[in-house]
Motif scaffolding. Structure first.
Motif, PDB file in Angstrom:
ATOM      1  N   TYR A  11      -0.792  -7.073   8.883  1.00 12.54           N
ATOM      2  CA  TYR A  11      -0.556  -7.237   7.530  1.00 12.54           C
ATOM      3  C   TYR A  11      -0.441  -5.735   6.703  1.00 12.54           C
ATOM      4  N   CYS A  12       0.451  -5.771   5.817  1.00 10.59           N
ATOM      5  CA  CYS A  12       0.575  -4.489   5.060  1.00 10.59           C
ATOM      6  C   CYS A  12       0.072  -4.852   3.908  1.00 10.59           C
ATOM      7  N   LYS A  13      -0.567  -3.885   3.097  1.00  8.68           N
ATOM      8  CA  LYS A  13      -1.217  -4.282   1.624  1.00  8.68           C
ATOM      9  C   LYS A  13      -0.836  -2.745   0.944  1.00  8.68           C
ATOM     10  N   ALA A  14      -0.371  -3.185  -0.235  1.00 13.44           N
ATOM     11  CA  ALA A  14      -0.398  -2.108  -1.228  1.00 13.44           C
ATOM     12  C   ALA A  14      -1.097  -2.427  -2.659  1.00 13.44           C
ATOM     13  N   ASP A  15      -1.864  -1.467  -3.188  1.00  7.04           N
ATOM     14  CA  ASP A  15      -2.411  -1.481  -4.388  1.00  7.04           C
ATOM     15  C   ASP A  15      -1.361  -0.984  -5.360  1.00  7.04           C
ATOM     16  N   THR A  16      -1.189  -1.860  -6.408  1.00 13.31           N
ATOM     17  CA  THR A  16      -0.032  -1.585  -7.439  1.00 13.31           C
ATOM     18  C   THR A  16      -0.919  -1.627  -8.796  1.00 13.31           C
ATOM     19  N   LEU A  17      -0.478  -0.397  -9.615  1.00 17.98           N
ATOM     20  CA  LEU A  17      -0.790  -0.261 -10.858  1.00 17.98           C
ATOM     21  C   LEU A  17       0.144  -0.980 -11.833  1.00 17.98           C
ATOM     22  N   GLU A  18      -0.277  -1.705 -12.751  1.00 13.66           N
ATOM     23  CA  GLU A  18       0.434  -2.285 -13.845  1.00 13.66           C
ATOM     24  C   GLU A  18       1.019  -1.185 -14.490  1.00 13.66           C
TER      25      GLU A  18
END
Length: 125
Positions: free
Chosen positions: A97-104
């Motif tokens: 699985y790929c995961k990305a942390d994203t900033l609102e």
């Protein structure tokens, strides 16, 4: 909103190589850290490799079990992260699985996790 799509999984023989790709779409400018995780049957999901944002120096970290065999990299312009896997072993068989942390981009500017759907890697002995 960011969406992630993994590709590159498949069946490979012991000692072989695969390259996984994870393409992001949507608000890719909001992506900070990215990583690859895997989950084998009957086991918990575990971190395989991670890479920080470009502004943080694109620093990488790896699980001990894959150090020296796997390499994570990213193309920030494309919003894509890769996992080059060499010297594959049957123990590497899992869904990756790929995961990305994203900033609102608006208050409260939370850091959110986005996951891909996973790609199956099977290593035969």
């Amino acid at each position: 909103q960011v969406q992630l799509v993994e590709s590159g999984g498949g069946l490979v023989q012991y000692g072989g190589s695969l390259r996984l790709s994870c393409a992001a779409s949507g608000s890719i400018v909001s992506i900070t850290n990215m990583g690859w995780y895997r989950q084998a049957p009957g086991k918990e999901r575990e971190l395989v490799a991670g890479i920080t944002s470009r502004i943080s120096g694109s620093r990488t970290n790896y699980a001990d079990s894959v150090k020296g065999r796997f390499t994570i990299s990213r193309d920030n312009a494309k919003g894509t992260v890769y996992l080059q896997m060499n010297s594959l072993e049957p123990e590497d068989t899992a869904v990756y699985y790929c995961k990305a942390d994203t900033l609102e981009m608006a208050p409260p500017y939370r850091l959110l996790e986005v996951w891909g759907q996973g790609t199956l890697v099977t290593v035969s002995s």
